[in-house]
Write a protein that holds these residues in place. Sequence first.
Motif, short mmCIF file in Angstrom:
data_model
loop_
_atom_site.label_atom_id
_atom_site.label_comp_id
_atom_site.label_asym_id
_atom_site.label_seq_id
_atom_site.Cartn_x
_atom_site.Cartn_y
_atom_site.Cartn_z
N ALA A 52 1.25 -1.11 -0.09
CA ALA A 52 -0.24 0.07 0.14
C ALA A 52 1.36 1.27 -0.14
CB ALA A 52 -1.16 -0.34 1.10
N LEU A 53 1.90 1.69 0.54
CA LEU A 53 2.96 2.42 0.39
C LEU A 53 3.76 2.90 -0.08
CD1 LEU A 53 4.12 2.37 4.03
CD2 LEU A 53 2.85 3.89 3.39
N PRO A 57 1.15 3.93 -4.35
CA PRO A 57 1.93 5.55 -5.88
C PRO A 57 1.72 5.07 -6.93
CG PRO A 57 2.20 5.52 -3.15
CD PRO A 57 1.59 3.61 -3.53
N LEU A 58 2.26 3.79 -7.32
CA LEU A 58 2.42 3.97 -9.45
C LEU A 58 1.82 3.99 -9.23
CD1 LEU A 58 5.05 0.72 -8.30
CD2 LEU A 58 6.09 3.58 -8.56
N SER A 59 0.51 4.06 -9.21
CA SER A 59 -0.61 4.22 -9.60
C SER A 59 -1.21 5.41 -10.78
CB SER A 59 -2.30 3.86 -9.19
OG SER A 59 -2.23 4.46 -8.27
N ASP A 60 -0.56 6.11 -9.75
CA ASP A 60 -0.67 7.63 -9.59
C ASP A 60 0.72 7.86 -11.29
OD1 ASP A 60 -1.75 8.91 -7.92
OD2 ASP A 60 -0.71 9.48 -6.68
N THR A 61 0.58 7.11 -11.52
CA THR A 61 2.47 7.24 -12.25
C THR A 61 2.11 6.55 -13.97
OG1 THR A 61 4.33 7.55 -10.66
CG2 THR A 61 4.78 7.27 -12.80
N PHE A 62 1.67 5.17 -13.13
CA PHE A 62 1.92 4.32 -14.53
C PHE A 62 0.50 3.91 -14.89
CE2 PHE A 62 6.02 3.68 -12.89
CZ PHE A 62 7.04 3.62 -13.36
N CYS A 105 -3.86 -3.48 -4.34
CA CYS A 105 -5.01 -3.62 -5.07
C CYS A 105 -6.65 -2.49 -4.44
CB CYS A 105 -5.35 -4.34 -4.96
SG CYS A 105 -4.69 -5.93 -5.98
N LEU A 106 -6.26 -2.00 -2.98
CA LEU A 106 -7.48 -1.42 -2.77
C LEU A 106 -7.36 0.34 -3.07
CD1 LEU A 106 -9.03 -1.64 0.45
CD2 LEU A 106 -8.62 0.46 0.02
N PRO A 107 -5.89 0.30 -2.96
CA PRO A 107 -6.01 2.02 -3.20
C PRO A 107 -6.23 1.96 -4.53
CG PRO A 107 -4.77 1.52 -1.76
CD PRO A 107 -5.24 0.75 -2.37
N ALA A 108 -5.57 0.99 -5.25
CA ALA A 108 -5.64 0.96 -7.18
C ALA A 108 -7.32 1.65 -7.28
CB ALA A 108 -5.04 0.69 -8.10
N ALA A 109 -8.07 0.70 -7.08
CA ALA A 109 -9.03 0.64 -7.36
C ALA A 109 -10.07 1.56 -7.26
CB ALA A 109 -9.68 -1.17 -6.81
N THR A 336 -4.48 11.08 -5.95
CA THR A 336 -5.44 10.28 -5.22
C THR A 336 -4.67 9.31 -4.73
OG1 THR A 336 -6.90 11.65 -6.35
CG2 THR A 336 -7.45 9.05 -4.99
N GLY A 337 -3.60 8.64 -5.68
CA GLY A 337 -3.87 7.71 -5.47
C GLY A 337 -2.08 7.15 -4.45
N THR A 338 -1.16 8.07 -4.58
CA THR A 338 -1.02 8.63 -3.37
C THR A 338 -0.90 8.93 -1.88
OG1 THR A 338 0.83 9.95 -5.07
CG2 THR A 338 1.22 9.73 -2.51
N ALA A 339 -2.61 9.24 -1.90
CA ALA A 339 -3.26 9.80 -0.66
C ALA A 339 -3.79 8.52 -0.41
CB ALA A 339 -4.14 10.37 -1.10
N LEU A 340 -4.41 7.77 -1.25
CA LEU A 340 -5.24 6.68 -0.51
C LEU A 340 -3.88 5.62 -0.72
CD1 LEU A 340 -7.67 6.43 -3.37
CD2 LEU A 340 -8.90 6.17 -0.79
#
Length: 424
Positions: A52-53, A57-62, A105-109, A336-340
């Motif tokens: 999660a940590l 956050p890579l979801s904000d980049t990729f 999974c949870l933060p990305a979704a 958002t992805g980073t914060a989540l």
Amino acid sequence: MLCWLAMVLDGFDLVVLGAVIPTLLKSKELGFDPAGATLAATISLVGVGIGALFIAPLSDTFGRRKLLVACVAWFSMFTLAVVIAPNVAVFSLFRLLAGLGLGACLPAALAYMNDLAPAASAARATTRTMTGYHAGAVVTSLLALLLIPNWRAVFVIGGLAGLALAPLLWFKLPDSAPRPAAAGAENTTNDGAGRRSASKPGFAALLQKPYPLVAAGVAAASFMGLLLVYGLNTWLPTLMAGAGYSMSSSLTLLFVLNVGAVAGLLVAGWLADRHGTKRIVLLWFGLSAVLLALLSLKLQNEVLLDLAVFITGVFVFSAQVLVYAWVSQPFPRHLTGTALGFSAGVGRLGAILGPAVTGALVTAKMAYPWGFYVFALAAVAALLALAFIPRRVTPEAPDAAVGQPGGRFRRSTAIDEVPRSLNG
């Protein structure tokens, strides 16, 4: 629906150890004892917290889609690997590796849903997606009732389900637009101050005013909320068995707890969008504290016991999900992805502490009733953490003026008041 199915896998992981640990402790298979069970429960959550940590956050980049697919496939492979574990140590290692993928999974979704959801229904979008989390927990509880003592079959089903879902996510889930890099460039241009660092996703952006206080408060509430969620789902059957209830009744209560969670999510999201997320999440944590303390009272009537556990599930788990719904409101989309991920990652520390503390109480033969008192205090702490977050947050350099094309400070500067006229 695809994000919901991804959350089903998260729900599987939520209760699978709680469902199989009593059997492993009774049979002493793989060398399980209370200390080994605590190790397995704790180290698997360490993996989830790291994921999660540092992976979410890579979801904000990729992009959300690629990360979600990769994490589901990774988690599923190591869930299947658990069945060949020769001892507690290897069992725990596979759980750690599975947690790395599952934690993101949870933060990305939820970040993906936040990209697409209208502002006026943001809480409902989050809570409806998260019903999959507890639907997965319910299904896993039923599987355990049907398959235990064959605990390996439970992990096989969970792993195969994830491997079947991964290609569906790849081929059917569209990328959320705009791409993160483009959004960052647009945000730098719109703010007109040349603050390029504010446009880049990453934990450093959360240190810019006014975000630190918000991030700290939400992370503290997430810590306490996940302490409750994982502590209860990991040890509730054992706690109830220690109180004198039969093993079948204890597993049934795990099922009832998560049915209540699904019902609570449907109600909580609707109320949060109508009355403000802050009001509802504070009320939910307050009621959770009272109900958890009341569970320390032994009930002889099974119907009353099931009802008490159901109502507790309604409030405890949806309170934690409302924390996630709140995270999306003060932060722009490219964060958002980073914060989540930050909220979920810090929360996973609570998820580690909850089973560890309860496991220590089990080892000391003090779990009932003191485990429920610890959980009640955690709910009070979450309430206090959220209560001190200011009602209004005004960023020094928002991504773009609200109302401008491409503006993505999409919620409102009022964290708990979502204007119906904003659609992101």
